[in-house]
Write a protein that holds these residues in place. Structure first.
Motif, mmCIF file in Angstrom:
data_model
loop_
_atom_site.group_PDB
_atom_site.id
_atom_site.type_symbol
_atom_site.label_atom_id
_atom_site.label_comp_id
_atom_site.label_asym_id
_atom_site.label_seq_id
_atom_site.Cartn_x
_atom_site.Cartn_y
_atom_site.Cartn_z
ATOM 1 N N ASN A 248 0.792 -1.063 0.190
ATOM 2 C CA ASN A 248 0.255 0.121 0.265
ATOM 3 C C ASN A 248 0.871 1.471 -0.125
ATOM 4 O O ASN A 248 0.461 2.228 -0.247
ATOM 5 N N GLN A 249 1.811 1.463 1.195
ATOM 6 C CA GLN A 249 3.133 2.352 0.830
ATOM 7 C C GLN A 249 3.384 2.778 -0.968
ATOM 8 O O GLN A 249 3.262 3.850 -1.348
ATOM 9 N N GLU A 250 3.557 1.646 -1.647
ATOM 10 C CA GLU A 250 4.641 1.785 -2.192
ATOM 11 C C GLU A 250 3.394 2.443 -3.565
ATOM 12 O O GLU A 250 3.546 3.057 -4.203
ATOM 13 N N LEU A 251 1.994 1.793 -3.801
ATOM 14 C CA LEU A 251 1.312 1.768 -4.824
ATOM 15 C C LEU A 251 0.353 3.831 -4.308
ATOM 16 O O LEU A 251 0.486 4.202 -5.199
ATOM 17 N N TYR A 252 0.384 4.694 -3.284
ATOM 18 C CA TYR A 252 0.541 5.216 -2.340
ATOM 19 C C TYR A 252 1.471 6.510 -3.086
ATOM 20 O O TYR A 252 0.834 7.678 -3.463
ATOM 21 N N PHE A 253 3.091 5.833 -2.623
ATOM 22 C CA PHE A 253 4.358 6.467 -3.685
ATOM 23 C C PHE A 253 3.730 6.873 -4.749
ATOM 24 O O PHE A 253 4.314 8.145 -5.321
ATOM 25 N N THR A 254 4.096 5.662 -5.328
ATOM 26 C CA THR A 254 3.659 5.639 -7.293
ATOM 27 C C THR A 254 2.305 6.454 -7.166
ATOM 28 O O THR A 254 2.568 7.572 -8.419
ATOM 29 N N LYS A 255 1.316 6.682 -6.929
ATOM 30 C CA LYS A 255 -0.234 7.435 -7.044
ATOM 31 C C LYS A 255 0.403 9.061 -6.761
ATOM 32 O O LYS A 255 -0.341 10.095 -7.727
ATOM 33 N N VAL A 256 1.153 9.730 -5.511
ATOM 34 C CA VAL A 256 1.767 10.806 -5.286
ATOM 35 C C VAL A 256 2.392 11.253 -6.328
ATOM 36 O O VAL A 256 2.346 12.142 -7.266
ATOM 37 N N GLN A 257 3.502 10.898 -6.923
ATOM 38 C CA GLN A 257 4.154 11.285 -7.940
ATOM 39 C C GLN A 257 3.588 11.294 -9.495
ATOM 40 O O GLN A 257 3.955 11.872 -10.442
ATOM 41 N N GLN A 258 3.319 10.039 -10.039
ATOM 42 C CA GLN A 258 2.083 9.932 -10.872
ATOM 43 C C GLN A 258 1.282 11.376 -11.018
ATOM 44 O O GLN A 258 0.962 11.877 -11.876
#
Length: 660
Positions: free
Chosen positions: A642-652
């Motif tokens: 979930n942390q990776e999913l959130y970080f990826t979403k923030v970057q995008q």
């Protein structure tokens, strides 16, 4: 007294210590993946390293299949000699060495629908080779038989907390047993527990709720502090001649009273306090006469932490955080102070913490970190005067270039000096895209210099990062802390806005090309600040936020605390008009920034109703936003996935809304 200040320009002292690398297993891969969301979201490989009392073994936590596991090593060979991995949804929580062969740890447990594990009061014991493993304390630990005072693993619907593991007997420790209830306000009992059998002997009850117990040099409970229903600190002392707890008059101590250690002579108590002054310092209280003696107070900031001797009975050093960390050694009489001074010389631009040492004082385990180093563990041999590197906390980041964090300060809207940190991306552009990262809390919490995966994600993605320690933050004295009370939606937000405008004036950002981002109170600030200054922020990332202050007295875990109502009255008040004005759910008409709203469905601190109320208000006002709901998270992110999913979403998301 000796003082050591960290900084980028510090010249490294010549160290007499020899550094030797150990364990090639911990070296990073030569073919590194530069996917920053994945790299920065990845769980640490090794953490909570400690050494056994005799120095023959080391213990560390690792993540195995997403769960915290305890691993034991031979300190001479670094070969694994044992491990503890719990079944089902159970994991290893806080642990303590109780003798040379055994540890006791808090058993934490998640649920099928929640990733984050919680502590439900159970203690588990295990030897380093995995033998004699059993549940020692908790509601599932009961045996059929027991005596009047001596009980054989009595089933207790209670929470256990460690008090002292330094008892003369290697098979006993002191714990605090708090009966379970919905608010945690019942008074606790002190127990002496056998670490092999779970047998307990009652040592009496404590006189106040939410208790913290300190023992003297003989291992006898001597000081208790707690919190009453009014949110006030109560302090009780037990004399050597009496078993009765005597309450200290509240006028004797200040608002930040927090005990540290009973001195080795049993005559005095080291405490944090701000009695008669604004900043929190270290004091010494004479337990017989009640006389207070100031030990150390920094003129600019509160004392952050103290360094205690291995037996936890004395204080030899402390740390303050006025920008970069500064260490002060209060005495050189203890061996720990001499070792700590050498470690500071060996790592002059990093934070140093001694995590544990052997009983004979010959071996010490230290954790070293900085803004660009998430952490490295070293073993110091006092006889050989040498350091051995044991492990990097995040070996997958070893060799990666990280962005440096620098302290800043600026005047706010009313002239009050505000401090914070600025991290500049290596990818500077004329567009000056910037993210204002707001910390949670808000009270008693602050940003500090050090490694932060979220800051690094933003900087490595091409954004300058501003962090603001707005009024109400901890660390800058009582007046600064109280200046944020009942100012959640006004002065605090104006501090954040003033910091944004200062950074723009300094050339680190451009109005309209700034995103504001934060979790918990930071999530609240994202929306509130963007409604107060609509043209300043182009977008906002609000995580686990509170958006309707009127709901705080009705929903969540704060009202359930024994002192919850008193706390809310102090920090947000009861004025309906002000609560409404300070609630961003009522202000979305002024919003121009696009929002990304992220929330965990099982959040107890900021219940999901806050996010859905904001969503409904945005829909009604026709405001654009993105919705990111995590069905298996609570207040923030525990799951690496979930942390990776959130970080990826923030970057995008930032790439979509900010110009680089």
């Amino acid at each position: 007294m000796h003082s050591f200040r960290l900084g980028k320009s510090v010249t490294a002292a010549i160290s007499l210590l020899a550094l030797s690398l150990f364990s090639t297993l911990l070296l990073p891969s030569a073919h590194a993946n530069e996917n920053w969301p994945a790299l920065l979201a990845k769980n640490p490989s090794f953490f909570d390293f400690t050494i056994s009392p005799d120095g023959k073994h080391l213990a560390a936590k690792i993540f195995s299949e997403g769960k915290r596991t305890l691993v034991f090593f031979d300190s001479a060979t670094m070969q694994t000699v044992g491990a503890v991995s719990m079944g089902g949804f159970k994991e290893v929580g806080e642990y303590r060495w109780v003798n040379n062969e055994r540890v006791v740890f808090q058993l934490v447990e998640s649920k099928a629908w929640e990733k984050q594990p919680f502590y439900y009061g159970e203690l588990f014991g295990v030897n380093i080779d995995g033998s004699r493993s059993q549940l020692l304390f908790g509601f599932q630990a009961g045996d059929a038989k027991g005596g009047s005072r001596l009980k054989v693993r009595e089933s207790r619907n209670a929470w256990a907390d460690f008090i002292d593991t330094e008892l003369d007997k290697d098979d006993q420790i002191l714990i605090l047993s708090t009966p379970a209830d919905k608010v945690g306000a019942k008074t606790a009992e002190i127990l002496k527990m056998n670490v092999y059998t779970g047998q307990t002997i009652g040592q009496g009850k404590v006189p106040v709720s939410y208790a913290n117990v300190l023992v003297d040099s003989d291992g006898k409970p001597r000081v208790v502090t707690g919190t009453n229903k009014k949110g006030e600190t109560e302090v009780y002392i037990r004399s050597l001649a009496s078993e009765e707890w005597q309450e200290l008059p509240q006028q004797l101590f200040g608002s930040s009273f927090d005990p540290i250690a009973v001195a080795k002579d049993n005559k005095s108590l080291y405490v944090f306090d701000n009695q008669g002054q604004d900043k929190t310092g270290v004091f010494k209280l004479d337990l017989a006469s009640g006389k207070y003696e100031a030990v150390y107070t920094d003129p600019l900031v509160d004392v952050t932490m103290v360094s205690r001797t291995a037996d936890l009975r004395s204080v030899y050093g402390l740390r303050v955080d006025d920008g970069f960390p500064t260490y002060a050694l209060l005495t050189s009489a203890f061996e720990e102070a001499k070792v700590f001074k050498k470690l500071l010389a060996a790592f002059p631009s990093e934070q140093v913490t001694i995590t544990s040492s052997t009983n004979d004082g010959k071996k010490w385990l230290a954790a070293v970190s900085s803004d660009i180093n998430p952490g490295t563990y070293y073993l110091y041999d006092h006889d050989k005067v040498s350091l051995t590197k044991l492990a990097d906390r995040n070996p997958h980041l070893a060799g990666k270039t990280m962005a440096m964090m620098d302290p800043i300060k600026f005047p706010s809207f009313d002239g009050k000096e505000i401090h914070g940190y600025l991290t500049l991306t290596e990818q500077q552009s004329a567009a000056k895209p910037m993210v204002v990262l707001v910390h949670g809390g808000p009270h008693g919490v602050r940003d500090r210099w050090g490694y932060d995966s979220e800051v690094q994600l933003l900087a490595k993605s091409g954004y300058n990062v501003l962090q603001v320690n707005y009024r109400g933050s901890g660390g800058y004295g009582s007046d600064f802390l109280q200046a944020g009370h009942r100012q959640w939606g006004d002065a605090i937000q104006k501090d954040i806005i003033a910091g944004t405008e200062w950074a723009i004036a300094q050339g680190h950002g451009k109005a309209g090309n700034v995103c504001i981002m934060g979790g918990s109170f930071g999530g609240y600030s994202v929306v509130q600040a963007a409604t107060l200054k609509p043209d300043l922020y182009r977008c906002g990332v609000a995580v686990a936020g509170i958006y309707d202050l009127a709901l705080m007295s009705k929903l969540g875990d704060i009202p359930r605390l024994g002192y919850g109502k008193a706390y809310l009255q102090k920090v947000i008040g009861k004025d309906p008009a002000q609560l409404a004005a300070f609630s961003p759910v009522n202000r979305v008409d002024q919003l121009k920034a696009h929002l990304l709203i992220a929330h965990g469905r099982h959040d107890e601190r900021a219940p999901m109703e806050h996010a859905t109320a904001l969503k409904k208000a945005l829909d009604k006002a026709g405001k654009p936003y993105e919705w990111l709901e995590f069905t298996d998270e609570t207040h923030g992110f525990y799951s690496e996935t979930n942390q990776e999913l959130y970080f990826t979403k923030v970057q995008q998301y930032l790439a979509q809304h900010l110009t680089k």
